[in-house]
Design a protein around this motif. Structure first.
Motif, PDB file in Angstrom:
ATOM      1  N   PRO A 197      54.435  46.434  58.637  1.00 22.28           N
ATOM      2  CA  PRO A 197      54.911  45.884  59.913  1.00 22.28           C
ATOM      3  C   PRO A 197      53.868  45.917  61.036  1.00 22.28           C
ATOM      4  O   PRO A 197      53.976  45.179  61.996  1.00 22.28           O
ATOM      5  N   GLN A 198      52.891  46.791  60.917  1.00 22.73           N
ATOM      6  CA  GLN A 198      51.930  46.920  62.018  1.00 22.73           C
ATOM      7  C   GLN A 198      50.617  46.199  61.752  1.00 22.73           C
ATOM      8  O   GLN A 198      49.663  46.348  62.500  1.00 22.73           O
ATOM      9  N   MET A 199      50.565  45.402  60.693  1.00 24.34           N
ATOM     10  CA  MET A 199      49.304  44.709  60.385  1.00 24.34           C
ATOM     11  C   MET A 199      48.862  43.834  61.545  1.00 24.34           C
ATOM     12  O   MET A 199      49.682  43.228  62.215  1.00 24.34           O
ATOM     13  N   PHE A 243      53.948  39.334  55.250  1.00 24.72           N
ATOM     14  CA  PHE A 243      52.627  39.815  54.817  1.00 24.72           C
ATOM     15  C   PHE A 243      52.625  40.233  53.354  1.00 24.72           C
ATOM     16  O   PHE A 243      51.672  39.964  52.622  1.00 24.72           O
ATOM     17  N   MET A 244      53.692  40.891  52.929  1.00 19.53           N
ATOM     18  CA  MET A 244      53.736  41.312  51.530  1.00 19.53           C
ATOM     19  C   MET A 244      53.656  40.083  50.620  1.00 19.53           C
ATOM     20  O   MET A 244      52.958  40.095  49.604  1.00 19.53           O
ATOM     21  N   THR A 245      54.365  39.038  51.010  1.00 23.20           N
ATOM     22  CA  THR A 245      54.358  37.815  50.216  1.00 23.20           C
ATOM     23  C   THR A 245      52.956  37.193  50.168  1.00 23.20           C
ATOM     24  O   THR A 245      52.446  36.868  49.093  1.00 23.20           O
ATOM     25  N   ILE A 284      43.857  43.575  59.319  1.00 24.71           N
ATOM     26  CA  ILE A 284      43.676  45.029  59.369  1.00 24.71           C
ATOM     27  C   ILE A 284      45.034  45.647  59.064  1.00 24.71           C
ATOM     28  O   ILE A 284      46.045  45.231  59.663  1.00 24.71           O
ATOM     29  N   HIS A 285      45.079  46.591  58.155  1.00 18.93           N
ATOM     30  CA  HIS A 285      46.363  47.191  57.790  1.00 18.93           C
ATOM     31  C   HIS A 285      47.004  47.875  58.987  1.00 18.93           C
ATOM     32  O   HIS A 285      48.169  47.669  59.282  1.00 18.93           O
ATOM     33  N   GLY A 286      46.245  48.704  59.657  1.00 19.61           N
ATOM     34  CA  GLY A 286      46.747  49.313  60.883  1.00 19.61           C
ATOM     35  C   GLY A 286      47.416  50.669  60.697  1.00 19.61           C
ATOM     36  O   GLY A 286      47.685  51.367  61.679  1.00 19.61           O
ATOM     37  N   ASP A 287      47.707  51.030  59.471  1.00 25.35           N
ATOM     38  CA  ASP A 287      48.273  52.366  59.223  1.00 25.35           C
ATOM     39  C   ASP A 287      47.865  52.793  57.813  1.00 25.35           C
ATOM     40  O   ASP A 287      48.695  53.170  56.984  1.00 25.35           O
TER      41      ASP A 287
END
Ligand code: ADP
Ligand code: MG
Length: 398
Positions: free
Chosen positions: A261-263, A165-167, A226-229
């Motif tokens: 990690p929780q996206m 996701f970061m990439t 959604i980011h999630g956190d």
């Protein structure tokens, strides 16, 4: 548990090969029998060299001996996995030295590292399950029976997902750290020179920052995510100073988002709940911290949903499959993260005081002999400041 690089310099090429062999053997064996370690490590000197290395590695806690009814064997410890990951980062020239720890999330260690040129970066070591498995007895889940293997498996998945996701976000121009490398349960990324929103007591114009954070959340949504956190620890606030022609300085606050990690996808069955939770979290932070309450209601999931993929926005929620994460892996990780969230709610004390982590509470068999390392007379506190050069460790590939 924390990253402890003290024994790193003392490992021989043979030790590294044997450590890699234990890791390789772990794919098919919960306990890797000595005979398999011998075969996989392919040392020229034969069995006696392997045994010597096994004993070295066990002494510094990188592998642990487990006695079973059927046979005795070894398994990789978290320390061993840390070493292998660092070794890979060092070989690829991404990390040369390891400095101090900047953050102790309960599910990660965040270290400052540097490459050969001295450029600082961040190493995030995922430690999923670090809390949950302290209370194994209360764990009803499928992970219960083989906690250590699952820790490692889940932490690897978390790193894999976060890096993917970061990439993707970075490529789309989102304000996130620059991803540099992933190995096993670790990620190397750029160091963002900015404190988390949590540490910011006041801002000149809360309404502007609020609007920006909401806009960012909607931009994630537009790309299907959604980011999630989305909380005050995961939003870093950088101060960009610019000087106008007349010499007056102005400061722009630029949010940088971390921790992925929780996206989840906007298509997820519970997407609306996660979306609303992220929105509520920002609202709560701004009300509490800055006494700012927006007069605009929402944003609402149903409106955001309509924007997914619009205006040519690339869908990023398919990134995971492309990264090689199978459906089962994604499901396992999600279950673990959800379980962790539940535990966080039930047992908030265990997650508070990010820096006051009482180390080694979880001390399992793998830590028992940890203190036999040769040079730990300086003790725990000093260790934090020590910069340890790891870039000259020898190759295990050769
Ligand atoms: P966790 O998953 O444990 O919450 P995070 O990725 O959120 O881990 O990182 C924990 C803390 O470490 C953050 O709140 C932040 O203070 C710091 N941090 C993490 N990544 C970076 C980075 N790239 N640059 C600067 N600080 C960082
Ligand atoms: Mg975080």
């Amino acid at each position: 548990m924390k990253l402890d690089t003290r024994a790193m310099r003392h490992l021989t090429v043979e030790d590294w090969k044997v450590l890699a062999a234990v890791e390789q053997g772990s794919k098919n064996h919960e306990l890797v029998p000595t005979t398999i370690i011998e075969r996989l490590s392919r040392l020229k000197g034969g069995a006696s060299g392997v045994h010597r290395s096994i004993s070295n590695l066990a002494k510094v806690g990188l592998i642990a001996k487990i006695k079973e009814q059927k046979y005795d064997g070894y398994r990789l410890t978290y320390g061993g996995l840390d070493y292998l990951a660092l070794h890979t980062h060092a070989q690829k020239k991404n990390v040369y030295s390891v400095g101090s720890r900047v953050g102790v999330g309960k599910e990660s260690d965040i270290m400052i590292v540097a490459d050969e040129k001295g450029a600082q970066k961040i190493l995030k070591i995922h430690r999923l399950g670090r809390i949950s498995f302290r209370t194994v007895k209360t764990n009803r889940d499928y992970l219960k029976n083989k906690p250590s293997a699952s820790w490692m498996y889940l932490s690897r998945l978390a790193a894999m997902k976060e890096f993917a996701f970061m990439t993707a976000l970075h490529e789309e121009g989102f304000p996130v750290p620059t991803p540099i490398a992933q190995s096993r349960h670790t990620i190397v990324m750029s160091l963002v020179d900015a404190p988390p929103l949590r540490q910011i007591a006041s801002v000149p114009d809360p309404a502007v920052l609020y609007a920006e954070l909401i806009a960012l959340l909607l931009r994630f949504a537009k790309h299907g995510l959604i980011h999630g956190d989305y909380n005050e620890f995961n939003i870093l606030i950088r101060e960009d100073v610019s000087t106008a022609d007349d010499g007056t300085e102005s400061i722009t606050l630029v949010p940088v988002v971390i921790d992925f990690p929780q996206m989840i996808s906007m298509e997820h069955a519970n997407a609306e709940m996660y979306f609303d939770r992220d929105v509520e979290c920002i609202k709560r932070v701004f009300a509490r911290k800055f006494h700012f309450v927006s007069t605009t209601p929402g944003p609402f999931y149903k409106d955001a949903k309509k924007t997914v993929g619009k205006d040519g926005a690339k869908r990023l929620d398919a990134v995971l499959e492309a990264s090689g994460m199978t459906k089962k892996m994604a499901k396992d990780l999600e279950a673990a993260i959800r379980q962790q969230e539940e535990e966080k709610q039930q047992n908030p004390e265990a997650y508070e005081d990010e820096d006051e982590d009482e180390e080694d509470e979880e001390g399992s068999e793998e830590n028992d002999e940890e203190d036999s390392g040769e040079d730990d007379e300086e003790g725990e506190n000093k260790e934090e400041q020590r910069v340890l050069v790891i870039g000259d460790i020898s190759s295990i590939e050769g």
